[in-house]
Design an enzyme around this catalytic site. Sequence first.
Site, PDB file in Angstrom:
ATOM      1  N   SER A   2      19.928  11.033  20.294  1.00 32.85           N
ATOM      2  CA  SER A   2      21.111  10.490  19.639  1.00 32.85           C
ATOM      3  C   SER A   2      22.015   9.812  20.673  1.00 32.85           C
ATOM      4  O   SER A   2      21.613   8.843  21.304  1.00 32.85           O
ATOM      5  CB  SER A   2      21.833  11.608  18.873  1.00 32.85           C
ATOM      6  OG  SER A   2      22.812  11.089  18.014  1.00 32.85           O
TER       7      SER A   2
ATOM      8  N   GLU B  40      16.350   2.447  10.431  1.00 31.90           N
ATOM      9  CA  GLU B  40      15.607   1.869   9.317  1.00 31.90           C
ATOM     10  C   GLU B  40      14.550   0.900   9.853  1.00 31.90           C
ATOM     11  O   GLU B  40      14.608   0.504  11.023  1.00 31.90           O
ATOM     12  CB  GLU B  40      16.572   1.144   8.370  1.00 31.90           C
ATOM     13  CG  GLU B  40      17.603   2.069   7.736  1.00 31.90           C
ATOM     14  CD  GLU B  40      18.537   1.335   6.790  1.00 31.90           C
ATOM     15  OE1 GLU B  40      18.461   0.078   6.711  1.00 31.90           O
ATOM     16  OE2 GLU B  40      19.355   2.014   6.135  1.00 31.90           O
TER      17      GLU B  40
ATOM     18  N   HIS C 274      17.966  13.986  11.407  1.00 32.38           N
ATOM     19  CA  HIS C 274      18.383  13.461  12.707  1.00 32.38           C
ATOM     20  C   HIS C 274      18.216  14.479  13.835  1.00 32.38           C
ATOM     21  O   HIS C 274      17.835  14.118  14.948  1.00 32.38           O
ATOM     22  CB  HIS C 274      19.842  13.000  12.611  1.00 32.38           C
ATOM     23  CG  HIS C 274      20.390  12.424  13.864  1.00 32.38           C
ATOM     24  ND1 HIS C 274      19.841  11.323  14.491  1.00 32.38           N
ATOM     25  CD2 HIS C 274      21.467  12.796  14.626  1.00 32.38           C
ATOM     26  CE1 HIS C 274      20.544  11.033  15.577  1.00 32.38           C
ATOM     27  NE2 HIS C 274      21.527  11.915  15.684  1.00 32.38           N
TER      28      HIS C 274
END
Length: 268
Positions: A101, A221, A245
């Site tokens: 992340s 995406e 996530h």
Amino acid sequence: MSTFVAGGNVSANGIRQHYLRYGGKGHALILVPGITSPAITWGFVAERLGHYFDTYVLDVRGRGLSSSGPDLDYGTDACAADIPAFAAALGLDSYHLLGHSMGARFAIRAAAQGAPGLQRLVLVDPPVSGPGRRAYPSKLPWYVDSIRQATVGMSGDDMRAFCATWSDEQLALRAEWLHTCYEPAIVRAFDDFHEVDIHQYLPAVRQPALLMVAGRGGVIEPRDIAEMRELKPDIQVAYVDNAGHMIPWDDLDGFFAAFGDFLDHPLV
């Protein structure tokens, strides 16, 4: 048998950087966690990485036991610069870099800035928000509200309201350590998700890179993958279809399987 070696601190890039070390032998690997994940919360991942690598899990500045407080710069460039400085302080002249992340965004920036000794990057579900781009799906109050509760004192059961699918052990650990996440550091990182376009740095990344995508994360995406491939044509892509996530928390085996042989040998 645990692969944990020790925790430690080094002075690097003008701050104290705290780390946890696992394995102690093999090729060095530095793991940079996400926005509100002190190093210790990645221990269950690092335990397994320690079977294959000399693994160092960082407390990013403003989190865990690393330097914190109002006088530090918590922007992307400063945090990214901490990584090669940490490697140099420990004498790691050849290492892989794994970022999750926010940590993946810092890894991209560090590689683009120039990181001597960096061999390969694993980018785990990095936020692809930025100026003119769609927003990161998580909202700032989710982070701030939980940090404020943890600062007062909260239990693992209290944390369940924020991380409903996590195990009791994971909830308790996050509840114990989340108060070490300095709120202004978190706010700055979240703002940078939307104000810093990390894509601009990809063409300058010369090292081989693996992009790991959470199938249920809502962060990356297909169009994002296509753009990243245009900017770095040799980037490899792996999917963990049944994970959100926080990939290792949802599918630990799938997380390790997704590496394939990118780091020279399978991790399963």
